[in-house]
Write a protein that holds these residues in place. Structure first.
Motif, PDB file in Angstrom:
ATOM      1  N   MET A  26       0.838  -1.187   0.000  1.00  0.00           N
ATOM      2  CA  MET A  26       0.000   0.000   0.000  1.00  0.00           C
ATOM      3  C   MET A  26       0.880   1.246   0.000  1.00  0.00           C
ATOM      4  O   MET A  26       1.840   1.341   0.734  1.00  0.00           O
ATOM      5  CB  MET A  26      -0.887  -0.011   1.234  1.00  0.00           C
ATOM      6  N   ILE A  85      -3.599   5.726   1.531  1.00  0.00           N
ATOM      7  CA  ILE A  85      -4.185   5.363   2.824  1.00  0.00           C
ATOM      8  C   ILE A  85      -5.505   6.115   3.023  1.00  0.00           C
ATOM      9  O   ILE A  85      -5.581   7.314   2.831  1.00  0.00           O
ATOM     10  CB  ILE A  85      -3.175   5.647   3.968  1.00  0.00           C
ATOM     11  N   PRO A  86      -6.580   5.376   3.319  1.00  0.00           N
ATOM     12  CA  PRO A  86      -7.879   6.045   3.450  1.00  0.00           C
ATOM     13  C   PRO A  86      -7.956   6.876   4.729  1.00  0.00           C
ATOM     14  O   PRO A  86      -7.374   6.507   5.738  1.00  0.00           O
ATOM     15  CB  PRO A  86      -8.868   4.876   3.499  1.00  0.00           C
ATOM     16  N   PRO A 110      -6.230   8.475  16.052  1.00  0.00           N
ATOM     17  CA  PRO A 110      -5.958   7.967  14.715  1.00  0.00           C
ATOM     18  C   PRO A 110      -5.131   6.691  14.852  1.00  0.00           C
ATOM     19  O   PRO A 110      -4.422   6.529  15.844  1.00  0.00           O
ATOM     20  CB  PRO A 110      -5.133   9.081  14.082  1.00  0.00           C
ATOM     21  N   GLU A 111      -5.268   5.747  13.926  1.00  0.00           N
ATOM     22  CA  GLU A 111      -4.486   4.520  14.058  1.00  0.00           C
ATOM     23  C   GLU A 111      -3.250   4.570  13.169  1.00  0.00           C
ATOM     24  O   GLU A 111      -3.209   5.281  12.169  1.00  0.00           O
ATOM     25  CB  GLU A 111      -5.342   3.294  13.746  1.00  0.00           C
ATOM     26  N   LEU A 112      -2.262   3.792  13.579  1.00  0.00           N
ATOM     27  CA  LEU A 112      -0.981   3.779  12.873  1.00  0.00           C
ATOM     28  C   LEU A 112      -1.025   2.711  11.785  1.00  0.00           C
ATOM     29  O   LEU A 112      -1.479   1.603  12.024  1.00  0.00           O
ATOM     30  CB  LEU A 112       0.118   3.457  13.880  1.00  0.00           C
ATOM     31  N   CYS A 113      -0.575   3.045  10.569  1.00  0.00           N
ATOM     32  CA  CYS A 113      -0.558   2.060   9.490  1.00  0.00           C
ATOM     33  C   CYS A 113       0.835   1.999   8.875  1.00  0.00           C
ATOM     34  O   CYS A 113       1.550   2.996   8.828  1.00  0.00           O
ATOM     35  CB  CYS A 113      -1.549   2.441   8.398  1.00  0.00           C
ATOM     36  N   TYR A 114       1.189   0.819   8.411  1.00  0.00           N
ATOM     37  CA  TYR A 114       2.480   0.645   7.738  1.00  0.00           C
ATOM     38  C   TYR A 114       2.286   0.757   6.236  1.00  0.00           C
ATOM     39  O   TYR A 114       1.488   0.024   5.663  1.00  0.00           O
ATOM     40  CB  TYR A 114       3.101  -0.706   8.110  1.00  0.00           C
ATOM     41  N   LYS A 121       4.159   2.052   2.192  1.00  0.00           N
ATOM     42  CA  LYS A 121       5.372   2.321   1.418  1.00  0.00           C
ATOM     43  C   LYS A 121       5.426   3.813   1.128  1.00  0.00           C
ATOM     44  O   LYS A 121       4.463   4.382   0.624  1.00  0.00           O
ATOM     45  CB  LYS A 121       5.292   1.577   0.084  1.00  0.00           C
ATOM     46  N   TYR A 174       9.533   1.227   3.884  1.00  0.00           N
ATOM     47  CA  TYR A 174       8.366   1.269   4.758  1.00  0.00           C
ATOM     48  C   TYR A 174       8.395   2.441   5.712  1.00  0.00           C
ATOM     49  O   TYR A 174       9.440   2.850   6.202  1.00  0.00           O
ATOM     50  CB  TYR A 174       8.217  -0.048   5.534  1.00  0.00           C
ATOM     51  N   LYS A 182      -0.553   7.956   9.911  1.00  0.00           N
ATOM     52  CA  LYS A 182      -1.757   7.845  10.730  1.00  0.00           C
ATOM     53  C   LYS A 182      -3.003   7.934   9.860  1.00  0.00           C
ATOM     54  O   LYS A 182      -3.029   8.680   8.885  1.00  0.00           O
ATOM     55  CB  LYS A 182      -1.772   8.945  11.785  1.00  0.00           C
ATOM     56  N   TRP A 240     -11.270   3.620   7.869  1.00  0.00           N
ATOM     57  CA  TRP A 240     -11.505   3.136   6.510  1.00  0.00           C
ATOM     58  C   TRP A 240     -12.960   2.723   6.444  1.00  0.00           C
ATOM     59  O   TRP A 240     -13.436   2.009   7.315  1.00  0.00           O
ATOM     60  CB  TRP A 240     -10.572   1.963   6.222  1.00  0.00           C
ATOM     61  N   GLN A 258       3.360   5.126  19.938  1.00  0.00           N
ATOM     62  CA  GLN A 258       2.172   4.560  19.299  1.00  0.00           C
ATOM     63  C   GLN A 258       2.592   3.425  18.380  1.00  0.00           C
ATOM     64  O   GLN A 258       3.623   3.473  17.719  1.00  0.00           O
ATOM     65  CB  GLN A 258       1.411   5.615  18.501  1.00  0.00           C
ATOM     66  N   ALA A 295       0.990  -0.059  15.776  1.00  0.00           N
ATOM     67  CA  ALA A 295      -0.182  -0.524  15.037  1.00  0.00           C
ATOM     68  C   ALA A 295      -0.876  -1.654  15.780  1.00  0.00           C
ATOM     69  O   ALA A 295      -2.081  -1.825  15.691  1.00  0.00           O
ATOM     70  CB  ALA A 295       0.232  -0.987  13.646  1.00  0.00           C
ATOM     71  N   ILE A 329      -8.451  -2.207  13.974  1.00  0.00           N
ATOM     72  CA  ILE A 329      -7.343  -1.540  14.653  1.00  0.00           C
ATOM     73  C   ILE A 329      -6.484  -2.566  15.398  1.00  0.00           C
ATOM     74  O   ILE A 329      -6.979  -3.444  16.064  1.00  0.00           O
ATOM     75  CB  ILE A 329      -7.863  -0.452  15.601  1.00  0.00           C
ATOM     76  N   GLY A 340      -2.308  -3.143  11.683  1.00  0.00           N
ATOM     77  CA  GLY A 340      -1.492  -2.424  10.716  1.00  0.00           C
ATOM     78  C   GLY A 340      -1.978  -2.628   9.294  1.00  0.00           C
ATOM     79  O   GLY A 340      -1.292  -2.289   8.342  1.00  0.00           O
ATOM     80  N   PHE A 390       1.590  -6.159   6.115  1.00  0.00           N
ATOM     81  CA  PHE A 390       2.422  -4.970   5.910  1.00  0.00           C
ATOM     82  C   PHE A 390       3.485  -4.849   7.000  1.00  0.00           C
ATOM     83  O   PHE A 390       4.617  -4.462   6.728  1.00  0.00           O
ATOM     84  CB  PHE A 390       1.563  -3.712   5.876  1.00  0.00           C
ATOM     85  N   GLU A 446      12.144  -5.831   5.513  1.00  0.00           N
ATOM     86  CA  GLU A 446      12.974  -4.731   5.051  1.00  0.00           C
ATOM     87  C   GLU A 446      14.068  -4.399   6.066  1.00  0.00           C
ATOM     88  O   GLU A 446      15.234  -4.224   5.713  1.00  0.00           O
ATOM     89  CB  GLU A 446      12.074  -3.515   4.817  1.00  0.00           C
ATOM     90  N   ASP A 459      -1.720  -6.056  -0.124  1.00  0.00           N
ATOM     91  CA  ASP A 459      -2.619  -5.271  -0.990  1.00  0.00           C
ATOM     92  C   ASP A 459      -3.796  -6.112  -1.448  1.00  0.00           C
ATOM     93  O   ASP A 459      -4.933  -5.630  -1.511  1.00  0.00           O
ATOM     94  CB  ASP A 459      -1.849  -4.738  -2.197  1.00  0.00           C
TER      95      ASP A 459
END
Lengths: 131, 337
Positions: free
Chosen positions: A1, A6-7, A18-22, A24, A30, A34, A38, B9, B11, B248, B251, B257, B264, B287
């Motif tokens: 992603m 990111i939505p 807000p949530e943390l997302c991993y 690219k 990576y 935040k 979604w 913080q 994920a 939630i 991640g 991911f 990596e 994805d």
């Protein structure tokens, strides 16, 4: 992603965090970003709640028709099942199951009703109010 | 400790607690993906015949608590953990640890967790948070999924620590007791051990419901569900999968991911560029999981209800299976040293 994909939809998490997302980033490595939510997730969540509400409605009808005791309604309202409820009130599962019968419920002592009411977060006299 | 505590913080709650506790113990290099990978957090299991909350029992991760145990064991960190029978003992012991300047991780249930929005309060008992101090009657809480610290009164904390039901925490708390400085070499070994454990979990678990074969099992089930259960029930089932996968604490993309991010980082420690290519495969698989979540939500909301829509989801699951199988086979063929 990708980072820009990111939505950022609004949802129930908005007021908490807000949530943390991993994702690219543009360098192809990576990074974290935040997100406020979604809408796909929100749909799944609200579907789960609709199902809970259906069950609560059915429970209300069953109690009003005299098939079940109010304990059953409050159990469904708190998304519990007999085993969760029995471990919260510390009463054997079979007895909890019996307490779901209106005839048994009528004879319950004030002490037992108090224990149930405490778990359901209501006053003992409010147990009979189905809301 | 409570004066100079900085919030972190993450994920996923368990990773977040591990990362913070280890960093405080002097492991400054620790990051969330690293903790997840060393602890072999990635997994897939579709338990047949068993229902969870009236839906299929699918998990994208290993058992709660195991990531922490494995990460600490690999890095030779000694930890102590304790469960309690009585709420009073649990509280006294927590106070004792805090007075000794320990930072303590706690397993809690979310049903009565005050700062969670009501929509998220199901009976889920494997949430983790950090208690880093006590002021008067209030505990200072750092919940890894939040973007700031928060507080809970002692009654509120006792209530969530003694939540009941599946995986009941029974006041479970854990903290780091002893640690030695680790060398780069040991970190590398820990990473390789984590990768090997994940590959063997995903490729060689017996039976056809766990690991990469488990994804095929789910795919076969999805194909059958419409005929067997009807569109509405299937919608609920798929909704449950979306929540396990995206909600939630994952991640996104069912932890794929985070795992890609771990590979990596691993490539830097192991100086191996092949790992980067495999990391890309996990990004691709993540994805696809997300794309599938969009399709599933379509069925859930009645936008698409034909058998062909179900077949489409099943086909994507097969594609995911192929990608992940290739990725893990490549990983096991790397012969990392």
């Amino acid at each position: 992603m990708k980072k820009e994909d990111i939505p950022q939809d609004s949802g129930p998490l908005e007021y908490m965090t807000p949530e943390l997302c991993y994702v690219k980033n543009s360098n192809g490595s990576y990074d974290t970003v935040k997100s406020t939510g979604w809408k796909v997730k929100n749909e799944a969540l609200s579907d789960a709640w609709e199902r809970v509400h259906d069950r609560v409605e059915n429970a209300r009808n069953a109690v009003e028709m005299g098939l079940k005791s109010p304990i059953y309604f409050h159990m469904e309202k708190n998304i519990m099942n007999i085993s969760i409820l029995s471990s919260y009130v510390k009463i054997n599962r079979l007895r909890v199951w019996l307490h779901m019968r209106p005839s048994v419920y009528k004879k319950l002592s004030a002490r037992l009703l108090f224990r149930y009411a405490k778990v359901f977060n209501v006053k003992p006299e409010e147990l009979n109010i189905l809301k | 400790m409570k004066d100079n505590f900085t919030h972190l913080q993450a994920a996923h709650c368990e990773n977040g607690v591990i990362t913070k506790l280890l960093r405080l113990a002097g492991h400054d290099y620790m990051t969330e993906p690293l903790a997840f990978g060393i602890g072999s957090g990635l997994f897939y299991l579709h338990i047949p015949f068993f229902k969870f909350n009236g839906g299929p029992a699918i998990t994208f991760r290993t058992a709660p608590g195991s990531i922490f145990k494995r990460t600490c064991k690999s890095l030779r960190i000694e930890i102590a953990s304790k469960r309690f029978r009585s709420e009073q003992n649990a509280e006294e012991y927590l106070d004792f640890l805090l007075s000794q300047n320990h930072v303590v991780g706690c397993q809690v249930g979310v049903f009565n967790l005050k700062y969670f929005p009501p929509e998220y309060r199901f009976h889920f008992n494997a949430h983790n948070l950090i208690v880093y101090g006590k002021a008067d009657n209030t505990y200072l809480i750092s919940d890894p999924i939040m973007d700031r610290v928060t507080t809970l009164s002692s009654e509120e904390l006792n209530k969530v620590r003694f939540a009941k039901g599946f995986l009941a925490p029974r006041g479970h708390l854990y903290y780091v007791t002893k640690t030695i400085p680790v060398s780069e070499e040991l970190i590398r070994k820990a990473i390789i051990k984590g990768i090997k454990r994940t590959t063997s979990d995903m490729l060689h678990i017996p039976g056809n419901v766990g690991g990469v074969r488990g994804i095929l099992y789910t795919s076969r089930q999805v194909r059958k569900w419409r005929e067997k259960l009807g569109v509405r029930t299937t919608g609920h089932y798929l909704g449950q999968i979306i929540r396990m996968q995206e909600e939630i604490g994952t991640g996104g993309g069912g932890f794929r991911f985070i795992y890609a991010a771990f590979l990596e980082e691993a490539s830097k420690y192991c100086k191996n560029d092949e790992l980067l290519k495999i990391s890309d495969m996990f990004t691709q698989s993540g994805d696809l999981w997300r794309e599938n979540a969009v399709n599933m939500a379509g069925i859930l909301r009645g936008r698409s209800t034909e058998q062909s829509d179900f077949d489409h989801i099943a086909d994507i699951l097969i594609e995911i299976h192929q990608i992940e199988k290739k990725a893990f086979t490549d990983l096991s063929n790397l012969r990392l040293k």
